[in-house]
Design an enzyme around this catalytic site. Structure first.
Site, short mmCIF file in Angstrom:
data_model
loop_
_atom_site.label_atom_id
_atom_site.label_comp_id
_atom_site.label_asym_id
_atom_site.label_seq_id
_atom_site.Cartn_x
_atom_site.Cartn_y
_atom_site.Cartn_z
N GLU A 50 -13.27 -4.88 27.76
CA GLU A 50 -14.41 -5.19 27.13
C GLU A 50 -15.57 -4.25 26.24
O GLU A 50 -16.68 -4.36 26.58
CB GLU A 50 -15.33 -6.10 27.88
CG GLU A 50 -14.47 -7.36 28.54
CD GLU A 50 -15.37 -8.13 29.61
OE1 GLU A 50 -16.48 -8.03 29.82
OE2 GLU A 50 -14.64 -9.35 30.23
N ASN B 88 -7.94 -4.27 27.59
CA ASN B 88 -8.46 -5.92 27.95
C ASN B 88 -9.73 -6.35 27.48
O ASN B 88 -10.82 -5.89 27.43
CB ASN B 88 -8.36 -5.81 29.44
CG ASN B 88 -8.24 -7.33 29.84
OD1 ASN B 88 -7.26 -8.00 29.45
ND2 ASN B 88 -9.04 -7.64 31.12
N HIS C 170 -10.21 -16.82 28.05
CA HIS C 170 -11.04 -17.70 28.80
C HIS C 170 -11.44 -18.56 27.62
O HIS C 170 -12.16 -18.32 26.73
CB HIS C 170 -12.24 -17.11 29.30
CG HIS C 170 -12.03 -15.94 30.46
ND1 HIS C 170 -11.57 -16.61 31.61
CD2 HIS C 170 -12.04 -14.75 30.58
CE1 HIS C 170 -11.50 -15.55 32.57
NE2 HIS C 170 -11.85 -14.33 31.97
N GLU D 148 -6.42 -13.42 31.79
CA GLU D 148 -7.20 -14.23 32.67
C GLU D 148 -7.38 -15.62 32.10
O GLU D 148 -8.40 -16.11 32.18
CB GLU D 148 -8.79 -13.56 32.51
CG GLU D 148 -8.75 -11.90 32.79
CD GLU D 148 -9.83 -11.25 32.70
OE1 GLU D 148 -11.03 -11.77 32.81
OE2 GLU D 148 -10.04 -9.93 32.94
N ASP E 236 -7.95 -19.13 31.46
CA ASP E 236 -8.28 -20.69 31.91
C ASP E 236 -8.77 -21.37 30.85
O ASP E 236 -9.32 -20.67 29.62
CB ASP E 236 -9.36 -20.42 33.04
CG ASP E 236 -10.75 -19.69 32.74
OD1 ASP E 236 -11.04 -19.41 31.55
OD2 ASP E 236 -11.29 -18.91 33.75
#
Ligand SMILES: *[C@@H]1O[C@H](CO)[C@@H](O)[C@H](O)[C@H]1NC(C)=O
Ligand SMILES: *[C@@H]1O[C@H](CO)[C@@H](O)[C@H](O)[C@H]1NC(C)=O
Length: 361
Positions: free
Chosen positions: A160, A202, A238, A276, A278
């Site tokens: 990030e 990432n 996400h 990650e 979702d």
């Protein structure tokens, strides 16, 4: 993938060679889960975030070879967990993750070395000069990546580093060192992580192909221009299946867009992965919302199938019961593949179906 021996094939379905069993091929393929189906197509892993806790149902799903063959420590390897005060390393949590992976034969996506968040104040507010901060980074990477040398199939080296507009985030690392903190982090990771470990950049919200996605491409080129090892870009994913209070109007893009974004990086010679995943929506749950969510999971899965160097998909947990979403986005949730009672949701079936339909030839 290499041709599996019969023992390896049995291990894959959770049996030992000593188990008397009628190997009905049709039964096996019907019962194959996410990871078993994915690896049978020649791709590397389907993973989940792991927090070790006292829930035998959740932990049993993770331990089984059926759906997951990779884990990512949800928190245990973050800086605040591993070096809470200067040169004081605390590895109990991270060691437990590695032991779990050894015991249940999981790959480990180790996460994460250099990140502005979950970073202890002694680093973020230490007012160190450039040289000192680099030496602190080296000591951290040496101790953490070095401890798990070649145990991690992947390391998220830098996490990030970008703002939404694709410019650099004004983290303590960027403010003190400049953009060189990124190639320096990768150089140090390459020195200590072991030659079997793939080194990743990432980030989140890359999936839309916006300025931030191009920022990550710029980072990849920057590290490559230093002649330093970088093996992959991780897209956190996400996502949402509808516009929500937290999504800024964004909804999981169509498959073509997702595929195009993966190629931004894959075309530069590195691997890519969803790290990650979702897919949240505004609760309460309805049948229609579950259907839209299932479609979003299918688009993400299909985009990874479309790009040969997309090695794996990690989902950020197993059950909605423990998802981080409702704690952060109050009116949103239900983002994972199992509901709070551990029933498989339509998203599970749609993801599995995509994988089973995938013709690897
Ligand atoms: C190291 O950190 C742990 C966890 O915060 C703390 O309990 C311990 O006192 C620290 N040890 C030293 C020597 O600072
Ligand atoms: C900090 O030091 C590194 C390594 O020498 C260098 O690449 C970087 O440009 C320096 N940053 C600043 C802001 O001077």
């Amino acid at each position: 993938m290499h041709l599996p021996s019969i023992t390896a094939a049995l291990a894959l379905i959770g049996l030992s060679a000593a188990t008397p069993v009628d190997l009905d091929a049709r039964t096996l393929s019907k019962d194959k889960g996410l990871a078993q189906s994915w690896t049978s197509k020649g791709r590397q892993y389907i993973g989940t975030a792991l927090t070790i806790r006292d829930d035998s149902v959740e932990q049993g799903i993770i331990k089984s070879p059926t759906d997951f063959n990779s884990i990512t420590p949800e928190n245990a390897m973050k800086w605040e967990s591993t070096e809470p005060s200067r040169n004081n390393f605390t590895f109990a949590g991270a060691d437990a993750i590695i032991d779990f992976a050894d015991k249940y034969k999981k790959e480990v996506r180790c996460h994460t070395l250099v990140w502005h968040s979950q970073l202890p104040a002694w680093v973020s507010e230490g007012n160190f000069d450039n040289k000192t901060l680099i030496s602190i980074m080296e000591n951290h990477i040496k101790n953490v990546a070095g401890r798990y040398k070649n145990k991690c199939t992947h390391w998220d080296v830098v996490n990030e580093a970008l703002e939404e507009d694709g410019t650099y985030r004004n983290s303590v690392f960027y403010k003190t060192i400049g953009e060189a903190f990124i190639p320096i982090s990768f150089r140090l990771a390459a020195k200590y992580a072991g030659s079997k470990t793939k080194l990743y950049y990432n980030d989140y919200n890359l999936e839309y192909g916006s300025a931030k996605a191009l920022g990550a491409q710029r980072i990849l080129k920057l590290v490559q221009s230093y002649g330093v090892q970088i093996d992959g870009v991780g897209l956190q994913a996400h996502l949402t299946s509808e516009s929500t209070a937290s999504s800024g109007g964004g909804v999981t893009p169509d498959t073509d867009t997702l595929t195009r974004v993966l190629r931004l990086y894959a075309d530069l010679g590195v691997e890519v992965a969803y790290t990650e995943l979702d897919v949240r929506f505004t609760t309460p749950v309805t049948k229609e919302k579950l259907k839209a969510q299932a479609d979003a999971y299918a688009r993400v899965t299909q985009s990874c199938i479309n790009v040969k160097s997309c090695v794996g998909i990690t989902i950020w947990g197993v059950s909605d019961k423990y998802s981080w979403i409702p704690g952060v986005f109050k009116t949103e949730g239900a983002a994972l593949l199992w509901d709070e009672q551990f029933n498989k949701k339509p998203a599970y079936d749609s993801m599995l179906k995509r994988i089973q339909k995938f013709d690897k030839s």
